[in-house]
Design a protein around this motif. Structure first.
Motif, PDB file in Angstrom:
ATOM      1  N   SER A  22      32.873  34.754   9.071  1.00 31.14           N
ATOM      2  CA  SER A  22      31.585  34.106   9.206  1.00 31.14           C
ATOM      3  C   SER A  22      31.514  32.904   8.301  1.00 31.14           C
ATOM      4  CB  SER A  22      30.479  35.117   8.836  1.00 31.14           C
ATOM      5  OG  SER A  22      29.249  34.482   8.632  1.00 31.14           O
ATOM      6  N   PRO A  23      30.734  31.866   8.680  1.00 24.93           N
ATOM      7  CA  PRO A  23      30.513  30.751   7.760  1.00 24.93           C
ATOM      8  C   PRO A  23      29.756  31.182   6.509  1.00 24.93           C
ATOM      9  CG  PRO A  23      29.833  30.177   9.997  1.00 24.93           C
ATOM     10  CD  PRO A  23      30.078  31.651   9.977  1.00 24.93           C
ATOM     11  N   GLU A  24      28.991  32.286   6.605  1.00 31.50           N
ATOM     12  CA  GLU A  24      28.257  32.762   5.447  1.00 31.50           C
ATOM     13  C   GLU A  24      29.201  33.420   4.453  1.00 31.50           C
ATOM     14  OE1 GLU A  24      25.614  32.008   8.634  1.00 31.50           O
ATOM     15  OE2 GLU A  24      27.325  33.359   8.563  1.00 31.50           O
ATOM     16  N   ALA A  25      28.696  33.665   3.256  1.00 30.66           N
ATOM     17  CA  ALA A  25      29.518  34.318   2.245  1.00 30.66           C
ATOM     18  C   ALA A  25      29.883  35.730   2.673  1.00 30.66           C
ATOM     19  CB  ALA A  25      28.783  34.343   0.907  1.00 30.66           C
ATOM     20  N   LEU A  26      28.978  36.406   3.384  1.00 34.06           N
ATOM     21  CA  LEU A  26      29.264  37.769   3.814  1.00 34.06           C
ATOM     22  C   LEU A  26      28.494  38.065   5.088  1.00 34.06           C
ATOM     23  CD1 LEU A  26      30.658  40.475   3.124  1.00 34.06           C
ATOM     24  CD2 LEU A  26      28.567  41.144   1.954  1.00 34.06           C
ATOM     25  N   SER A  27      29.170  38.641   6.061  1.00 36.37           N
ATOM     26  CA  SER A  27      28.543  39.057   7.305  1.00 36.37           C
ATOM     27  C   SER A  27      28.998  40.470   7.603  1.00 36.37           C
ATOM     28  CB  SER A  27      28.925  38.110   8.454  1.00 36.37           C
ATOM     29  OG  SER A  27      28.305  38.514   9.655  1.00 36.37           O
ATOM     30  N   LEU A  28      28.055  41.397   7.682  1.00 38.63           N
ATOM     31  CA  LEU A  28      28.355  42.802   7.912  1.00 38.63           C
ATOM     32  C   LEU A  28      27.719  43.254   9.216  1.00 38.63           C
ATOM     33  CD1 LEU A  28      27.634  44.286   4.361  1.00 38.63           C
ATOM     34  CD2 LEU A  28      29.859  43.712   5.327  1.00 38.63           C
ATOM     35  N   ALA A  29      28.442  44.048   9.979  1.00 39.08           N
ATOM     36  CA  ALA A  29      27.909  44.666  11.195  1.00 39.08           C
ATOM     37  C   ALA A  29      28.077  46.171  11.071  1.00 39.08           C
ATOM     38  CB  ALA A  29      28.622  44.144  12.436  1.00 39.08           C
ATOM     39  N   MET A  30      26.989  46.897  11.223  1.00 39.70           N
ATOM     40  CA  MET A  30      27.026  48.354  11.136  1.00 39.70           C
ATOM     41  C   MET A  30      26.697  48.938  12.501  1.00 39.70           C
ATOM     42  SD  MET A  30      24.729  50.947   8.785  1.00 39.70           S
ATOM     43  CE  MET A  30      25.369  50.266   7.269  1.00 39.70           C
ATOM     44  N   THR A  31      27.518  49.866  12.948  1.00 38.32           N
ATOM     45  CA  THR A  31      27.289  50.592  14.193  1.00 38.32           C
ATOM     46  C   THR A  31      27.133  52.060  13.846  1.00 38.32           C
ATOM     47  OG1 THR A  31      28.679  49.018  15.383  1.00 38.32           O
ATOM     48  CG2 THR A  31      28.200  51.095  16.478  1.00 38.32           C
ATOM     49  N   ALA A  32      26.077  52.687  14.346  1.00 41.98           N
ATOM     50  CA  ALA A  32      25.826  54.069  13.948  1.00 41.98           C
ATOM     51  C   ALA A  32      25.084  54.816  15.032  1.00 41.98           C
ATOM     52  CB  ALA A  32      25.028  54.113  12.643  1.00 41.98           C
ATOM     53  N   ASP A  33      25.257  56.126  15.006  1.00 41.97           N
ATOM     54  CA  ASP A  33      24.481  57.032  15.835  1.00 41.97           C
ATOM     55  C   ASP A  33      23.096  57.149  15.198  1.00 41.97           C
ATOM     56  OD1 ASP A  33      23.268  59.195  17.040  1.00 41.97           O
ATOM     57  OD2 ASP A  33      25.068  60.435  17.063  1.00 41.97           O
ATOM     58  N   PRO A  34      22.029  56.712  15.878  1.00 43.00           N
ATOM     59  CA  PRO A  34      20.711  56.702  15.239  1.00 43.00           C
ATOM     60  C   PRO A  34      20.170  58.091  14.935  1.00 43.00           C
ATOM     61  CG  PRO A  34      20.512  56.183  17.564  1.00 43.00           C
ATOM     62  CD  PRO A  34      21.990  56.212  17.261  1.00 43.00           C
ATOM     63  N   ALA A  35      20.709  59.127  15.555  1.00 43.23           N
ATOM     64  CA  ALA A  35      20.286  60.483  15.220  1.00 43.23           C
ATOM     65  C   ALA A  35      20.826  60.909  13.868  1.00 43.23           C
ATOM     66  CB  ALA A  35      20.755  61.458  16.303  1.00 43.23           C
ATOM     67  N   VAL A  36      21.895  60.273  13.423  1.00 37.85           N
ATOM     68  CA  VAL A  36      22.503  60.603  12.141  1.00 37.85           C
ATOM     69  C   VAL A  36      22.113  59.573  11.085  1.00 37.85           C
ATOM     70  CG1 VAL A  36      24.683  60.988  10.934  1.00 37.85           C
ATOM     71  CG2 VAL A  36      24.426  61.718  13.306  1.00 37.85           C
ATOM     72  N   VAL A  37      22.181  58.299  11.446  1.00 38.05           N
ATOM     73  CA  VAL A  37      21.802  57.215  10.532  1.00 38.05           C
ATOM     74  C   VAL A  37      20.738  56.381  11.247  1.00 38.05           C
ATOM     75  CG1 VAL A  37      22.644  55.343   9.071  1.00 38.05           C
ATOM     76  CG2 VAL A  37      24.199  57.194   9.714  1.00 38.05           C
ATOM     77  N   PRO A  38      19.462  56.692  11.066  1.00 39.20           N
ATOM     78  CA  PRO A  38      18.409  55.948  11.759  1.00 39.20           C
ATOM     79  C   PRO A  38      18.304  54.512  11.250  1.00 39.20           C
ATOM     80  CG  PRO A  38      17.469  57.504  10.206  1.00 39.20           C
ATOM     81  CD  PRO A  38      18.940  57.795  10.256  1.00 39.20           C
ATOM     82  N   HIS A  39      17.557  53.706  11.968  1.00 39.27           N
ATOM     83  CA  HIS A  39      17.459  52.281  11.634  1.00 39.27           C
ATOM     84  C   HIS A  39      17.026  52.022  10.198  1.00 39.27           C
ATOM     85  CE1 HIS A  39      17.734  49.706  15.474  1.00 39.27           C
ATOM     86  NE2 HIS A  39      18.434  50.800  15.646  1.00 39.27           N
ATOM     87  N   PRO A  40      16.005  52.697   9.669  1.00 35.31           N
ATOM     88  CA  PRO A  40      15.641  52.424   8.277  1.00 35.31           C
ATOM     89  C   PRO A  40      16.790  52.691   7.303  1.00 35.31           C
ATOM     90  CG  PRO A  40      13.874  53.605   9.388  1.00 35.31           C
ATOM     91  CD  PRO A  40      15.048  53.617  10.328  1.00 35.31           C
ATOM     92  N   ALA A  41      17.569  53.734   7.572  1.00 35.04           N
ATOM     93  CA  ALA A  41      18.703  54.024   6.690  1.00 35.04           C
ATOM     94  C   ALA A  41      19.800  52.985   6.853  1.00 35.04           C
ATOM     95  CB  ALA A  41      19.244  55.424   6.990  1.00 35.04           C
ATOM     96  N   MET A  42      20.021  52.489   8.083  1.00 33.17           N
ATOM     97  CA  MET A  42      21.013  51.429   8.284  1.00 33.17           C
ATOM     98  C   MET A  42      20.613  50.171   7.510  1.00 33.17           C
ATOM     99  SD  MET A  42      21.733  51.849  12.393  1.00 33.17           S
ATOM    100  CE  MET A  42      22.924  50.510  12.461  1.00 33.17           C
ATOM    101  N   ALA A  43      19.331  49.794   7.617  1.00 26.85           N
ATOM    102  CA  ALA A  43      18.862  48.608   6.899  1.00 26.85           C
ATOM    103  C   ALA A  43      18.981  48.798   5.397  1.00 26.85           C
ATOM    104  CB  ALA A  43      17.409  48.313   7.289  1.00 26.85           C
ATOM    105  N   GLU A  44      18.608  49.982   4.909  1.00 24.04           N
ATOM    106  CA  GLU A  44      18.687  50.250   3.480  1.00 24.04           C
ATOM    107  C   GLU A  44      20.127  50.169   2.977  1.00 24.04           C
ATOM    108  OE1 GLU A  44      17.599  53.847   0.311  1.00 24.04           O
ATOM    109  OE2 GLU A  44      17.225  54.076   2.449  1.00 24.04           O
ATOM    110  N   SER A  45      21.044  50.679   3.793  1.00 25.60           N
ATOM    111  CA  SER A  45      22.447  50.650   3.395  1.00 25.60           C
ATOM    112  C   SER A  45      22.978  49.222   3.328  1.00 25.60           C
ATOM    113  CB  SER A  45      23.287  51.479   4.369  1.00 25.60           C
ATOM    114  OG  SER A  45      24.648  51.443   4.017  1.00 25.60           O
ATOM    115  N   LEU A  46      22.660  48.411   4.344  1.00 26.17           N
ATOM    116  CA  LEU A  46      23.132  47.028   4.350  1.00 26.17           C
ATOM    117  C   LEU A  46      22.552  46.241   3.181  1.00 26.17           C
ATOM    118  CD1 LEU A  46      22.941  46.312   8.182  1.00 26.17           C
ATOM    119  CD2 LEU A  46      25.021  46.380   6.800  1.00 26.17           C
ATOM    120  N   TYR A  47      21.254  46.408   2.935  1.00 26.21           N
ATOM    121  CA  TYR A  47      20.659  45.723   1.797  1.00 26.21           C
ATOM    122  C   TYR A  47      21.196  46.273   0.478  1.00 26.21           C
ATOM    123  CZ  TYR A  47      17.222  43.221   4.637  1.00 26.21           C
ATOM    124  OH  TYR A  47      16.611  42.390   5.527  1.00 26.21           O
ATOM    125  N   GLY A  48      21.524  47.564   0.456  1.00 31.08           N
ATOM    126  CA  GLY A  48      22.102  48.135  -0.757  1.00 31.08           C
ATOM    127  C   GLY A  48      23.457  47.536  -1.084  1.00 31.08           C
TER     128      GLY A  48
END
Length: 469
Positions: A423-449
């Motif tokens: 990516s042109p940015e310093a960091l670009s992360l893509a997370m793919t997850a089963d939402p029943a195991v890792v729901p959207h709020p947890a995915m966002a929290e993990s990426l921001y973490g």
């Protein structure tokens, strides 16, 4: 817009030969074969870019012809063998079809290029009959203004695509294949790689790597996430229309988040999403069958603005062996510095034992499963496709964008995947997850973490350097 044109690039006097498929070619082909037909094209590697202010079409076509001579994997087919495996054939001659779409003065080449690129990316490859590359070009006023490349993953991985794009750019600017070959370490073509796998050294390396992989499987935790509960609603904090099962590529935008520097954001706790003290990941992983019911998977993507330059390294081309390792960190509860050192050692060990016959390993795992041997959860994957190239420092207050770009049918045995993307940015992360195991709020929290940890460390390092100075 006028009708499309199909131009043929003649290729001759290329390197040729045949031999068994490499471990990577065979494993990728087998993985794609098991996917539903609609999912198979998603496994390909694609990239597209504008060509500003434009490039003469003959110059671009000549560069593509030279690219075929530079990388044997681009004119290699995979044919079936009686035992169900693949055999690679490197063709010495043939032709590459380039789809050209001219646009009129009132049309946007970028929009036309994006449409053409999507069309090319949605078509599956027949690796036995076709070369594993497609090219689409949009022209305006006689100049090529946009290019799209789609390659089968049997020919190239994410890092290899970056190399190919850089080589095509250099060839278009007048560099010769000999010039480019002299700038980097010599790459191992697929036939040479296949010859290595049958050598005495290759057989020893294969056996040692699979032995190490199976040892870690016996030691790792049987489940990395709690058993799934009822899936939570998609991105409840967003008021935008939500993706549905009939919209596999629906976009679900979220507000942008910006972080001021040099004041670091607080660390975000993420321990509740994994058993404390133990990590098991399949870098550049794969798929496995298990008893989980099928669900749709969601992808979240975070991009961070430029901050600091990255170190350089010499790259190898896309024909290199595709590696898949099992990373196991048994104790991650100590002081962070010690954990980092142990992580580095575990990562090096993973890399050293990440090249092996994946089908032979799959047969061994199937046998152990049939015998009732407890094995580790292998549904969590990490894949780093970045090339460590210099990045120009950007403004310190450039923020983070979080989006939910894709919802797609489940991949069997995949609970969580984290991709570090070019990516042109310093960091670009893509997370793919089963939402029943890792729901959207947890995915966002993990990426921001992850972002918080990186920025905290960068800020602490900067302050330490200031005090040292």
């Amino acid at each position: 817009m006028t009708a499309r044109q199909l131009l043929e690039i003649a290729f001759s006097s290329g390197r040729s030969g045949s031999g068994p498929a490499t471990w990577g070619q065979q494993a990728i082909w087998d993985a794609v074969r098991r996917l539903p037909p609609a999912d198979a094209p998603r496994y390909d590697i694609a990239t597209a870019a504008p060509l500003d202010p434009g490039l003469p079409l003959p110059t671009l076509l000549d560069a593509l012809a030279q690219l075929l001579h530079l990388h044997d994997s681009l004119h290699t087919r995979l044919l079936p063998t009686p035992d169900g495996r693949r055999r690679q054939v490197v063709d010495p001659a043939g032709s590459l079809t380039v789809e050209v779409r001219p646009v009129t003065d009132d049309s946007d080449p970028a929009e036309a290029g994006a449409r053409l690129h999507r069309e090319l990316a949605e078509r599956p490859f027949d690796t036995a009959a076709q070369w594993p590359v497609r090219v689409g070009v949009v022209t305006a006023d006689g100049l090529a203004r946009h290019i799209g490349l789609v390659l089968s993953r049997t020919a190239v991985d994410g890092s290899g695509m970056n190399r190919l794009a850089a080589d095509l750019s250099a060839l278009s600017l007048g560099h010769s294949p000999a010039d480019l070959a002299g700038l980097r370490d010599p790459a191992q073509p697929p036939l040479a790689e296949a010859e290595f796998r049958t050598s005495e050294r290759g057989v020893r390396r294969d056996g040692a790597a699979r032995k190490q992989f199976l040892r870690k499987l016996r030691l790792g935790p049987p489940r990395l996430f709690p058993r799934p509960a009822t899936p939570q609603p998609i991105a409840p904090q967003s008021t935008a229309p939500q993706p549905t099962a009939s919209e596999p590529a629906a976009r679900c935008p979220l507000p942008q988040r910006r972080t001021a520097l040099p004041h670091p954001p607080p660390r975000v706790p993420t321990g509740r999403r994994r058993p404390p003290g133990e990590h098991l990941l399949c870098p550049a992983g794969g798929h496995r069958r298990d008893d989980r019911p099928p669900r749709r998977h969601h992808r979240g993507r975070a991009q961070r603005g430029r901050r600091q330059p990255l170190p350089t390294r010499t790259d190898r081309c896309g024909e290199r062996g595709r590696r898949r390792g099992l990373f196991h960190l048994p104790d991650a509860t100590a002081e962070s510095g010690k954990v980092v050192r142990r992580t580095r050692a575990a990562a090096i060990g993973t890399h050293q034992h990440a090249y092996f016959d994946k089908l032979a390993l799959a047969a061994e795992i199937e046998q152990l499963t049939a015998e009732g041997v407890p094995l580790a959860d292998r549904s969590c994957v990490f894949n780093d496709t970045r090339e460590l190239l210099p990045a120009a420092p950007g403004r310190a207050d450039e923020g983070t964008t979080l989006s939910w770009p894709v919802e797609f049918d489940p991949h069997p045995g995949l609970t969580y995947a984290l991709d570090a993307l070019q990516s042109p940015e310093a960091l670009s992360l893509a997370m793919t997850a089963d939402p029943a195991v890792v729901p959207h709020p947890a995915m966002a929290e993990s990426l921001y973490g992850i972002e918080a940890l990186i920025l905290t460390e960068a800020s602490n390092t900067s302050r330490a350097d200031q005090f040292a100075g």
